[in-house]
Enzyme design. Structure first.
Site, mmCIF file in Angstrom:
data_model
loop_
_atom_site.group_PDB
_atom_site.id
_atom_site.type_symbol
_atom_site.label_atom_id
_atom_site.label_comp_id
_atom_site.label_asym_id
_atom_site.label_seq_id
_atom_site.Cartn_x
_atom_site.Cartn_y
_atom_site.Cartn_z
ATOM 1 N N ARG A 250 0.837 -1.207 0.000
ATOM 2 C CA ARG A 250 0.000 0.000 0.000
ATOM 3 C C ARG A 250 0.871 1.256 0.000
ATOM 4 O O ARG A 250 0.570 2.237 -0.669
ATOM 5 C CB ARG A 250 -0.966 -0.004 1.197
ATOM 6 C CG ARG A 250 -1.714 1.310 1.358
ATOM 7 C CD ARG A 250 -2.972 1.251 2.249
ATOM 8 N NE ARG A 250 -2.911 0.326 3.347
ATOM 9 C CZ ARG A 250 -2.230 0.507 4.483
ATOM 10 N NH1 ARG A 250 -1.535 1.623 4.674
ATOM 11 N NH2 ARG A 250 -2.244 -0.411 5.422
ATOM 12 N N ASP B 229 -7.895 19.556 -13.572
ATOM 13 C CA ASP B 229 -8.174 18.210 -14.071
ATOM 14 C C ASP B 229 -7.784 18.207 -15.552
ATOM 15 O O ASP B 229 -8.445 18.821 -16.379
ATOM 16 C CB ASP B 229 -9.670 17.914 -13.872
ATOM 17 C CG ASP B 229 -10.067 16.525 -14.338
ATOM 18 O OD1 ASP B 229 -9.378 15.958 -15.215
ATOM 19 O OD2 ASP B 229 -11.092 16.009 -13.843
ATOM 20 N N TYR C 261 -16.691 18.271 -14.444
ATOM 21 C CA TYR C 261 -17.130 16.870 -14.519
ATOM 22 C C TYR C 261 -18.132 16.582 -13.391
ATOM 23 O O TYR C 261 -17.895 16.930 -12.230
ATOM 24 C CB TYR C 261 -15.893 15.974 -14.382
ATOM 25 C CG TYR C 261 -16.190 14.509 -14.324
ATOM 26 C CD1 TYR C 261 -16.655 13.825 -15.442
ATOM 27 C CD2 TYR C 261 -16.002 13.782 -13.152
ATOM 28 C CE1 TYR C 261 -16.928 12.476 -15.389
ATOM 29 C CE2 TYR C 261 -16.265 12.421 -13.096
ATOM 30 C CZ TYR C 261 -16.734 11.778 -14.223
ATOM 31 O OH TYR C 261 -16.998 10.436 -14.165
ATOM 32 N N LYS D 154 -9.161 7.245 -19.065
ATOM 33 C CA LYS D 154 -9.475 7.738 -20.402
ATOM 34 C C LYS D 154 -8.248 7.574 -21.308
ATOM 35 O O LYS D 154 -8.002 6.485 -21.782
ATOM 36 C CB LYS D 154 -9.963 9.183 -20.302
ATOM 37 C CG LYS D 154 -10.946 9.435 -19.134
ATOM 38 C CD LYS D 154 -12.230 8.645 -19.249
ATOM 39 C CE LYS D 154 -13.077 8.618 -17.976
ATOM 40 N NZ LYS D 154 -13.380 9.870 -17.337
HETATM 41 C C1 LIG Z 1 -13.883 10.197 -15.989
HETATM 42 C C2 LIG Z 1 -13.472 11.494 -15.411
HETATM 43 C C3 LIG Z 1 -13.195 11.622 -14.036
HETATM 44 C C4 LIG Z 1 -13.391 10.468 -13.060
HETATM 45 O O1 LIG Z 1 -12.424 9.493 -13.250
HETATM 46 P P1 LIG Z 1 -12.650 7.925 -12.931
HETATM 47 O O2 LIG Z 1 -11.369 7.330 -13.411
HETATM 48 O O3 LIG Z 1 -13.848 7.484 -13.684
HETATM 49 O O4 LIG Z 1 -12.816 7.802 -11.460
HETATM 50 C C5 LIG Z 1 -12.763 12.852 -13.578
HETATM 51 N N1 LIG Z 1 -12.617 13.909 -14.401
HETATM 52 C C6 LIG Z 1 -12.874 13.823 -15.726
HETATM 53 C C7 LIG Z 1 -12.707 15.027 -16.590
HETATM 54 C C8 LIG Z 1 -13.320 12.625 -16.267
HETATM 55 O O5 LIG Z 1 -13.584 12.559 -17.578
#
Ligand SMILES: *Cc1c(COP(=O)(O)O)cnc(C)c1O
Length: 387
Positions: A52, A177, A105, A202
């Site tokens: 961890r 982000d 988001y 993504k």
């Molecule tokens: C998908 C997404 C998230 C969340 O991420 P997960 O990997 O699904 O937990 C956060 N910010 C953006 C812009 C996203 O597209």
């Protein structure tokens, strides 16, 4: 390591770092599953003690992520949401306030509004492109401004360096982000941001097969706080998933080039189509923030939204007639995905919130994949003809 370019870092960095500590002379970082590591003596721990806290495969990925995002420190998490949670827990305490971009988001808003709200954290979501609105929303207890650029699904940009200059005067930390553009196309830390978060689910993974998230930071004190929270709360990325992300990252540069090449052509095609009302893509010269997009990023990415003429009926017929585009949420994989924000990704917003956010029933979002562009355009053509 020498100052290599992005393409070289993506292919080599995660592995080269790890080779130094290995006997096996592997070319590729192995998946280290051992949950604990032995000590040579009671006073001689090794570099790794417990899975961890740290793990060689995850460590290799974290080195790779830091190099790509031009950061001193990176942390890999089990999801984008786990990464965001660690950032919020590291910085905030009861009574603190967050400013968020109004088009954030949905999962980020939900995390802040329905989880952190229970611990005395409040938030305002504002149009951060308007300097006077931004200044007015700053409170004495504001600790974080949370940005995305471009946003989802309307592809609005935030001027990261201008906003950083304004809020830093108030001691507020800038979180960006960077999921949509990835470090290949944009490096928010270089523009003045303090913390970068990613949903690596993504484009990092890139093949729609691994959930993961990341945090990147330059500041030593902040990064120690993140490391402490990561170890204390335990939302870390597993060795196997770390390996998958390392594997995905090797082709991040060429995938992003291909996504963007296709997205530009598709955006231009959509813009000319008589059944399309409006196209949202920062790479179109008539996007209101086109100049900002060129200034702060090296590209425009692979995400497009557009409004179809004929409302919900037309949208339903169009989406139902596509053969190549896959009707699905998420984004960033090699395959082209398409979705209807009002009924799918943004369905948790009330009708009023959707209208306020500019998400109409005519709006369609595309994650442009790396298939041949002519096949993508031909598929859209036949689907438009079905309306
Ligand atoms: C998908 C997404 C998230 C969340 O991420 P997960 O990997 O699904 O937990 C956060 N910010 C953006 C812009 C996203 O597209």
């Amino acid at each position: 390591m020498k100052n290599y370019r992005n393409e070289t870092i993506a292919v080599r960095f995660g592995d080269t770092v790890n080779q130094k500590s290995l006997y096996s002379q592997d070319v590729v970082t192995p998946i280290h599953l051992s949950s604990t590591n032995y000590w040579k003596q009671i006073d001689q721990p090794g570099p790794y003690e417990y899975i961890r806290s740290q793990n060689p495969t995850r460590h290799a990925l974290e080195q790779q992520l830091a190099a790509l995002e031009h950061a001193n420190h990176a942390f890999a998490f089990a999801s984008g949401q786990a990464a965001e949670t660690a950032v919020l827990l590291s910085i905030l305490k009861n009574g603190d306030h967050i400013i968020g971009y109004d088009d954030l988001y949905g999962g980020t808003k939900r995390l802040i509004n329905s989880v952190f709200n229970n611990f005395g954290i409040s938030a305002n979501y504002v149009d951060v492109t308007k300097e006077d609105i931004l200044e007015k929303s700053i409170r004495p207890n504001t600790k974080i401004i949370w940005l995305e650029s471009p946003t989802n699904p309307l592809m609005k940009l935030a001027d990261i360096s201008a906003i950083s200059k304004i809020v830093h005067k108030h001691g507020i930390l800038v979180v960006v982000d960077n999921t949509f553009l990835t470090p290949y196309l944009q490096n928010p830390l270089d523009l003045g941001a303090d913390i970068v978060v990613h949903s690596g689910t993504k484009y990092f993974g890139g093949h729609s097969d691994v959930l993961n998230g990341a945090v990147m930071i330059n500041d030593k004190v902040l990064s120690d706080q993140i490391r402490h929270v990561q170890n204390s709360t335990g939302g870390v990325l597993s060795p196997f998933d770390s390996y998958l992300v390392l594997r995905g990252l090797k082709t991040l540069p060429i995938r992003m080039e291909a996504h963007e090449r296709n997205a530009r052509k598709l955006a231009e095609y959509l813009q000319k189509h008589c059944k399309v009302q409006k196209v949202f893509y920062p790479g179109l010269t008539d996007h209101p923030q086109y100049e900002l997009a060129k200034k702060q990023a090296r590209g425009f990415g692979g995400m497009i939204s557009f409004e179809i003429r004929g409302g919900l009926d037309a949208a339903k017929k169009f989406l139902g007639s596509l053969e190549l585009f896959i009707l699905a949420e998420s984004l960033g994989g090699v395959e082209s995905l398409i979705e209807h924000p009002a009924l799918m990704t943004h369905a948790s917003l009330t009708k009023e919130e959707q209208i306020l956010a500019g998400i109409s029933e005519s709006l369609i979002r595309v994650s442009v994949g790396i298939e041949h562009i002519d096949d993508l355009i031909e598929d859209m053509n036949q689907a438009f003809d079905c309306i």
